[in-house]
Design a protein around this motif. Structure first.
Motif, PDB file in Angstrom:
ATOM      1  N   UNK A 139       3.606  -3.857  -3.812  1.00  0.00           N
ATOM      2  CA  UNK A 139       3.808  -2.531  -4.425  1.00  0.00           C
ATOM      3  C   UNK A 139       3.305  -1.443  -3.476  1.00  0.00           C
ATOM      4  N   UNK A 140       4.108  -0.392  -3.327  1.00  0.00           N
ATOM      5  CA  UNK A 140       3.682   0.722  -2.470  1.00  0.00           C
ATOM      6  C   UNK A 140       3.064   1.851  -3.284  1.00  0.00           C
ATOM      7  N   UNK A 141       3.355   1.851  -4.576  1.00  0.00           N
ATOM      8  CA  UNK A 141       2.803   2.894  -5.448  1.00  0.00           C
ATOM      9  C   UNK A 141       2.901   2.435  -6.896  1.00  0.00           C
ATOM     10  N   UNK A 142       2.235   3.150  -7.782  1.00  0.00           N
ATOM     11  CA  UNK A 142       2.254   2.828  -9.205  1.00  0.00           C
ATOM     12  C   UNK A 142       2.588   4.070 -10.013  1.00  0.00           C
ATOM     13  N   UNK A 143       2.991   3.868 -11.250  1.00  0.00           N
ATOM     14  CA  UNK A 143       3.237   5.019 -12.110  1.00  0.00           C
ATOM     15  C   UNK A 143       1.949   5.808 -12.322  1.00  0.00           C
ATOM     16  N   UNK A 144       2.137   7.092 -12.592  1.00  0.00           N
ATOM     17  CA  UNK A 144       0.995   8.003 -12.739  1.00  0.00           C
ATOM     18  C   UNK A 144      -0.110   7.487 -13.641  1.00  0.00           C
ATOM     19  N   UNK A 145       0.321   6.882 -14.758  1.00  0.00           N
ATOM     20  CA  UNK A 145      -0.662   6.485 -15.762  1.00  0.00           C
ATOM     21  C   UNK A 145      -1.686   5.489 -15.227  1.00  0.00           C
ATOM     22  N   UNK A 146      -1.309   4.678 -14.229  1.00  0.00           N
ATOM     23  CA  UNK A 146      -2.261   3.681 -13.726  1.00  0.00           C
ATOM     24  C   UNK A 146      -2.574   3.867 -12.241  1.00  0.00           C
ATOM     25  N   UNK A 147      -2.038   4.937 -11.653  1.00  0.00           N
ATOM     26  CA  UNK A 147      -2.155   5.124 -10.201  1.00  0.00           C
ATOM     27  C   UNK A 147      -3.607   5.082  -9.713  1.00  0.00           C
ATOM     28  N   UNK A 148      -4.532   5.590 -10.518  1.00  0.00           N
ATOM     29  CA  UNK A 148      -5.917   5.642 -10.045  1.00  0.00           C
ATOM     30  C   UNK A 148      -6.687   4.351 -10.310  1.00  0.00           C
ATOM     31  N   UNK A 149      -6.094   3.411 -11.064  1.00  0.00           N
ATOM     32  CA  UNK A 149      -6.851   2.187 -11.346  1.00  0.00           C
ATOM     33  C   UNK A 149      -6.151   0.899 -10.923  1.00  0.00           C
ATOM     34  N   UNK A 150      -4.960   1.036 -10.293  1.00  0.00           N
ATOM     35  CA  UNK A 150      -4.238  -0.152  -9.848  1.00  0.00           C
ATOM     36  C   UNK A 150      -4.106  -0.148  -8.327  1.00  0.00           C
ATOM     37  N   UNK A 151      -4.052  -1.338  -7.748  1.00  0.00           N
ATOM     38  CA  UNK A 151      -3.777  -1.425  -6.314  1.00  0.00           C
ATOM     39  C   UNK A 151      -2.951  -2.681  -6.055  1.00  0.00           C
ATOM     40  N   UNK A 152      -2.469  -2.826  -4.821  1.00  0.00           N
ATOM     41  CA  UNK A 152      -1.704  -4.021  -4.464  1.00  0.00           C
ATOM     42  C   UNK A 152      -2.304  -4.642  -3.210  1.00  0.00           C
ATOM     43  N   UNK A 153      -1.942  -5.868  -2.951  1.00  0.00           N
ATOM     44  CA  UNK A 153      -2.445  -6.549  -1.757  1.00  0.00           C
ATOM     45  C   UNK A 153      -1.948  -5.822  -0.506  1.00  0.00           C
ATOM     46  N   UNK A 154      -0.708  -5.340  -0.557  1.00  0.00           N
ATOM     47  CA  UNK A 154      -0.162  -4.564   0.565  1.00  0.00           C
ATOM     48  C   UNK A 154      -1.001  -3.313   0.821  1.00  0.00           C
ATOM     49  N   UNK A 155      -1.299  -2.569  -0.235  1.00  0.00           N
ATOM     50  CA  UNK A 155      -2.067  -1.329  -0.060  1.00  0.00           C
ATOM     51  C   UNK A 155      -3.458  -1.616   0.498  1.00  0.00           C
ATOM     52  N   UNK A 156      -4.038  -2.744   0.130  1.00  0.00           N
ATOM     53  CA  UNK A 156      -5.393  -3.059   0.586  1.00  0.00           C
ATOM     54  C   UNK A 156      -5.406  -3.641   1.989  1.00  0.00           C
ATOM     55  N   UNK A 157      -4.368  -4.403   2.327  1.00  0.00           N
ATOM     56  CA  UNK A 157      -4.361  -5.076   3.627  1.00  0.00           C
ATOM     57  C   UNK A 157      -3.625  -4.274   4.697  1.00  0.00           C
ATOM     58  N   UNK A 158      -2.729  -3.390   4.237  1.00  0.00           N
ATOM     59  CA  UNK A 158      -1.999  -2.580   5.196  1.00  0.00           C
ATOM     60  C   UNK A 158      -0.823  -3.297   5.827  1.00  0.00           C
ATOM     61  N   UNK A 159      -0.455  -4.438   5.284  1.00  0.00           N
ATOM     62  CA  UNK A 159       0.754  -5.110   5.764  1.00  0.00           C
ATOM     63  C   UNK A 159       1.416  -5.869   4.616  1.00  0.00           C
ATOM     64  N   UNK A 160       2.729  -6.057   4.757  1.00  0.00           N
ATOM     65  CA  UNK A 160       3.457  -6.758   3.702  1.00  0.00           C
ATOM     66  C   UNK A 160       3.031  -8.226   3.661  1.00  0.00           C
ATOM     67  N   UNK A 161       3.013  -8.770   2.464  1.00  0.00           N
ATOM     68  CA  UNK A 161       2.492 -10.118   2.247  1.00  0.00           C
ATOM     69  C   UNK A 161       3.644 -11.061   1.905  1.00  0.00           C
ATOM     70  N   UNK A 162       3.581 -12.283   2.433  1.00  0.00           N
ATOM     71  CA  UNK A 162       4.565 -13.299   2.103  1.00  0.00           C
ATOM     72  C   UNK A 162       4.248 -13.872   0.714  1.00  0.00           C
ATOM     73  N   UNK A 163       5.099 -13.509  -0.249  1.00  0.00           N
ATOM     74  CA  UNK A 163       4.796 -13.905  -1.631  1.00  0.00           C
ATOM     75  C   UNK A 163       4.849 -15.416  -1.822  1.00  0.00           C
TER      76      UNK A 163
END
Ligand code: BT5
Length: 253
Positions: A143-167
């Motif tokens: 995920x590169x972004x989230x809806x407004x309602x959860x934007x401040x409390x959700x994250x993704x592995x991509x956002x944390x690692x800075x690279x796309x992950x092989x699912x």
């Protein structure tokens, strides 16, 4: 790349491009499906959290999946599967991707305080007999972004690692880890190994927390996770009690 080395978990996979909810689908087929069956979808149109809450499940970004399990133990043990699932996802994220995630009892995995994974365990039982358990796991992977309602409390592995992950590779790791932890639970009847992971990598143990159960809120200190998978807390009155489930937030954060 890692491969699936399991005997039961994920040997039967049902894959969707789009579905309402993998948990809901699993419920409909569980009675006639072998234990270990995995339902996975590229997107969920009405992914579910606990208590009828919504789970954002955009196309291609995550691992939205459900395991159907039919262990021969009493329904009272069912909730422990959430701890097993959390421990296996933690292993996949930390050991394989090298990210530092923490397990937030009872059903979240967080990175830098933001939720990256949620778990929803449901069951069907009658009297003292368990028909099936379904363990729903949602992981924000690319995920590169989230809806407004959860934007401040959700994250993704991509956002944390800075690279796309092989699912696929991550999924295999999680399922391999899940089978080991699940097998030892079924054979020995104890959560030991999963609890070690949940205790040693907890986001809340040792901290002052606020526990919300329905309309009730209480301040307490999170002390331990019991052999039963419950949260042991020390109340402000100095009393030790065990919490079955609820919303936990860390005081002051
Ligand atoms: C959970 O509920 O965390 C359980 C989520 C389980 C989702 C999986 S996906 C596969 C399977 N099929 C389903 O239909 N469900 C399972 P809960 O603790 O109640 O948290 C829900 C709350 O998390 C929501 O109210 C939002 O605030 C937030 N949220 C929603 N989508 C999110 C996301 N993608 N990432 C992080 N937080 C989210």
């Amino acid at each position: 790349q890692k491969h699936l080395t399991t005997k039961e978990i994920g040997k039967n996979i049902i894959h969707f491009n789009s579905i309402d909810s993998t948990n809901s689908y699993a419920k409909g087929i569980a009675d006639k499906t072998p234990s270990g069956t995995l339902i996975i979808s590229e997107e969920q149109l009405s992914g579910r959290g606990r208590l009828g809450r919504e789970w954002e499940s955009p196309k291609g970004d995550g691992i939205w999946m459900t395991l159907i399990l039919k262990p021969k133990f009493p329904p009272s043990e069912g909730g422990k599967l959430t701890q097993i699932a959390a421990a296996s996802v933690w292993q996949g994220i930390n050991k394989v991707l090298g990210l530092k995630s923490l397990i937030k009892w009872p059903n979240d995995i967080v990175i830098n305080g933001k939720k990256v994974c949620g778990i929803l365990t449901e069951m069907s039982a009658e009297l003292n007999q368990l028909h099936y358990l379904i363990v729903g796991i949602g992981i924000n992977v690319n995920n590169e972004a989230f809806h407004n309602t959860i934007a401040d409390k959700a994250t993704s592995l991509f956002l944390e690692k800075g690279e796309k992950i092989n699912r696929r590779a991550l999924l295999c790791e999680i399922l391999n880890a899940f089978e080991l932890l699940y097998d030892s639970f079924v054979k020995e009847g104890t959560l030991k190994e999963s609890l070690n992971i949940c205790r040693n990598n907890s986001a809340i143990l040792g901290k002052e927390v606020i526990i919300q159960q329905g309309a009730n809120q209480a301040k307490a200190k999170a002390v331990d996770i019991t052999e039963e998978g419950l949260l042991e807390v020390l109340t402000e009155e100095g009393k030790k009690t065990e919490i079955l489930t609820g919303e936990v937030s860390i005081r002051g954060e």
